[in-house]
Design a protein around this motif. Structure first.
Motif, short mmCIF file in Angstrom:
data_model
loop_
_atom_site.label_atom_id
_atom_site.label_comp_id
_atom_site.label_asym_id
_atom_site.label_seq_id
_atom_site.Cartn_x
_atom_site.Cartn_y
_atom_site.Cartn_z
N ALA A 175 0.86 -1.19 0.00
CA ALA A 175 0.00 0.00 0.00
C ALA A 175 0.89 1.24 0.00
CB ALA A 175 -0.93 -0.01 1.21
N PRO A 176 1.59 1.50 -1.12
CA PRO A 176 2.56 2.60 -1.12
C PRO A 176 1.96 3.97 -0.88
CG PRO A 176 2.20 1.74 -3.35
CD PRO A 176 1.53 0.79 -2.41
N GLU A 177 0.67 4.14 -1.19
CA GLU A 177 0.07 5.46 -0.96
C GLU A 177 0.08 5.83 0.53
OE1 GLU A 177 -1.52 3.39 -4.52
OE2 GLU A 177 -1.44 2.88 -2.38
N ILE A 178 -0.02 4.83 1.39
CA ILE A 178 0.05 5.09 2.83
C ILE A 178 1.45 5.56 3.21
CG2 ILE A 178 -0.25 4.12 5.13
CD1 ILE A 178 -2.83 4.14 3.59
N VAL A 179 2.46 4.90 2.66
CA VAL A 179 3.85 5.30 2.90
C VAL A 179 4.07 6.73 2.42
CG1 VAL A 179 6.27 4.74 2.45
CG2 VAL A 179 4.59 2.90 2.64
N VAL A 198 -11.08 5.00 -9.76
CA VAL A 198 -11.70 6.01 -8.89
C VAL A 198 -10.95 6.08 -7.57
CG1 VAL A 198 -13.78 6.64 -7.62
CG2 VAL A 198 -13.97 5.82 -9.97
N ARG A 199 -10.68 4.91 -6.99
CA ARG A 199 -9.96 4.90 -5.72
C ARG A 199 -8.54 5.41 -5.90
NH1 ARG A 199 -10.84 6.16 -0.87
NH2 ARG A 199 -10.01 4.81 0.76
N VAL A 200 -7.90 5.06 -7.00
CA VAL A 200 -6.55 5.56 -7.28
C VAL A 200 -6.56 7.08 -7.32
CG1 VAL A 200 -4.73 5.70 -9.02
CG2 VAL A 200 -5.73 3.49 -8.46
N PHE A 201 -7.52 7.65 -8.03
CA PHE A 201 -7.58 9.12 -8.09
C PHE A 201 -7.81 9.71 -6.71
CE2 PHE A 201 -9.82 13.08 -8.14
CZ PHE A 201 -8.95 13.86 -8.87
N GLU A 202 -8.74 9.14 -5.94
CA GLU A 202 -9.00 9.67 -4.61
C GLU A 202 -7.75 9.63 -3.73
OE1 GLU A 202 -13.73 8.53 -4.03
OE2 GLU A 202 -12.18 7.13 -3.37
N GLN A 203 -7.00 8.55 -3.81
CA GLN A 203 -5.79 8.44 -3.00
C GLN A 203 -4.78 9.50 -3.39
OE1 GLN A 203 -5.06 4.34 -3.97
NE2 GLN A 203 -5.93 3.58 -2.08
N PHE A 204 -4.60 9.71 -4.70
CA PHE A 204 -3.59 10.67 -5.12
C PHE A 204 -4.03 12.11 -4.95
CE2 PHE A 204 -1.45 7.05 -6.86
CZ PHE A 204 -0.12 7.41 -6.77
N SER A 205 -5.30 12.40 -5.11
CA SER A 205 -5.75 13.77 -4.85
C SER A 205 -5.67 14.07 -3.36
CB SER A 205 -7.16 14.00 -5.40
OG SER A 205 -8.09 13.13 -4.80
N THR A 206 -5.87 13.05 -2.52
CA THR A 206 -5.68 13.23 -1.08
C THR A 206 -4.21 13.46 -0.76
OG1 THR A 206 -7.60 11.83 -0.58
CG2 THR A 206 -5.98 12.14 1.18
N ARG A 217 2.28 18.09 -4.32
CA ARG A 217 3.51 17.38 -4.73
C ARG A 217 3.25 15.95 -5.19
NH1 ARG A 217 7.05 16.73 -0.40
NH2 ARG A 217 5.63 17.52 1.20
N ALA A 218 2.02 15.57 -5.45
CA ALA A 218 1.72 14.18 -5.84
C ALA A 218 1.78 14.03 -7.36
CB ALA A 218 0.35 13.78 -5.34
N GLU A 219 2.30 12.90 -7.80
CA GLU A 219 2.17 12.50 -9.20
C GLU A 219 2.12 10.98 -9.27
OE1 GLU A 219 6.30 12.76 -11.36
OE2 GLU A 219 5.80 14.79 -10.69
N MET A 220 1.44 10.48 -10.27
CA MET A 220 1.26 9.04 -10.43
C MET A 220 2.21 8.49 -11.49
SD MET A 220 -2.87 8.75 -10.86
CE MET A 220 -3.88 10.15 -10.35
N ILE A 221 2.71 7.29 -11.25
CA ILE A 221 3.26 6.47 -12.33
C ILE A 221 2.44 5.19 -12.29
CG2 ILE A 221 5.26 5.37 -13.38
CD1 ILE A 221 7.07 7.19 -11.81
N VAL A 222 1.66 4.95 -13.33
CA VAL A 222 0.79 3.78 -13.37
C VAL A 222 1.30 2.81 -14.43
CG1 VAL A 222 -1.19 5.14 -12.61
CG2 VAL A 222 -0.83 4.76 -15.06
N GLY A 223 0.98 1.55 -14.25
CA GLY A 223 1.40 0.55 -15.23
C GLY A 223 0.75 -0.78 -14.95
#
Length: 345
Positions: free
Chosen positions: A59-63, A89-97, A105-111
């Motif tokens: 759960a890297p978003e928590i880290v 949807v959950r991914v976006f909510e986590q990163f906007s949070t 300072r958030a940015e996503m790398i998805v794959g």
């Protein structure tokens, strides 16, 4: 565009006194390494998502949320978020949070990721591997516009005029939160990334970075054809920096062999050899390991060969926390200035 530098970790679990370091300690060490990267002046710190015992960050978003409160300037994200087995949807909510906590300072790398443990874990079929990623990337592209979303697909329930919260700092400026797509080296992946106007991160973990040069040109042509402005190309490669080439190889090679053989057994590869490691660490190999001067010279060659705007070093391969901290420090204080001086960037 200015050249940027970042570091990634998969939170690989090292051994200490013949036993694996507890996951809880590895996670705390990752936070300390992120703080070190911030102090070293690096642009980005990424944490990879994995669901297996030899990597601690499921759960890297928590880290990253913890890091948002312990850092000041560095941008934070995943490397990568396995989008195929995550709900967009959950991914976006986590990163906007995360974006709100970190003051933008958030940015996503998805794959799609290189491991598949998350599919049975979350109830997805491997037969849908390609379709899941295609659909979810399409939905994510709608979500990051931060307008009411109406969307339908085959593998997820539809959305009708749905807003998703919280809003990001980027949306307040009329922009969108940064999204990179990790690409392993197929033309279809490059074109799919450009279709959505996302940035492209080349995941170069084997062979030679030179093999990926055609994809940079293909991406830029595709971005233009799809009518998108800008677009960045980055590269992600493993490595380690120490005071000398000999010291860096002495630290990295045993751990590299452990992980290479473990994954090789799972995938039916033959055992790794020292010759294979040396080839990866050679002048044009994918492993950026050595002294600050050696690593800097190799980055210069790779940047000029691929035309990238960002270089991200995956600094951990089961190496100790102390060696990881030293590698980050040398990367920020000695490698990056050398590269900038050589490139005048």
């Amino acid at each position: 565009m200015p050249l940027e530098f970042g570091v990634h970790t998969f939170a690989a679990v090292p051994e200490q006194d013949g036993a694996p370091v507890p996951h809880s300690q590895v996670l705390r060490d990752v936070v300390a390494e992120g703080v070190a990267a911030d102090r070293a002046g690096l642009a980005f710190f990424g944490v990879g998502e994995h669901h297996r015992a030899d990597f601690a960050a499921s759960a890297p978003e928590i880290v990253l949320g913890g890091l948002a409160t312990a850092t000041e300037r560095i941008r934070l994200g995943t490397a990568v978020t396995v989008l195929s087995s995550n709900d967009p949807v959950r991914v976006f909510e986590q990163f906007s949070t995360l974006d709100g906590i970190s003051s933008g300072r958030a940015e996503m790398i998805v794959g799609r990721g290189s491991f598949v443990e998350s599919f049975p874990l979350f109830g997805y079929r491997l037969e849908d591997y390609e379709a899941l990623f295609d659909e979810r990337l399409e939905l994510l592209a709608e979500l990051v516009r931060e307008e009411p979303v109406t969307w339908s697909g085959r593998l997820r329930s539809p959305l009708t005029g749905q807003r998703v919260h919280p809003r990001s700092h980027a949306a307040e400026r009329g922009e969108r939160i940064p999204v990179w797509v990790g690409v392993g080296g197929t033309p279809d992946s490059v074109i799919r990334t450009a279709r959505h106007g996302f940035d492209m991160m080349l995941a170069i973990i084997g062979g030679s970075p030179a093999q990926f040069a055609p994809f940079s040109g293909l991406y830029r042509r595709a971005m233009e054809q799809f009518g998108h402005q800008g677009g960045r190309v980055g590269m992600h490669s493993p490595g380690l920096v120490a005071e000398t080439d000999e010291e860096a190889k002495r630290i990295l090679m045993p751990q590299w062999m452990v992980y290479r053989n473990r994954i090789g057994r799972e995938r039916g590869w033959g055992d790794a050899t020292e010759r294979e490691f040396e080839a990866s660490a050679a002048e044009h190999g994918a492993n950026f390991v050595g002294s600050p001067e050696t690593v800097a010279q190799k980055i210069v060659w790779a940047v000029e060969t691929l035309g990238v705007e960002r270089f991200d070093l995956k600094y951990d391969s089961g190496t100790s926390h102390e060696d990881n901290l030293r590698s980050i420090e040398l990367f920020g204080s000695e490698v990056v200035p050398r590269v900038r001086a050589l490139l005048d960037r």
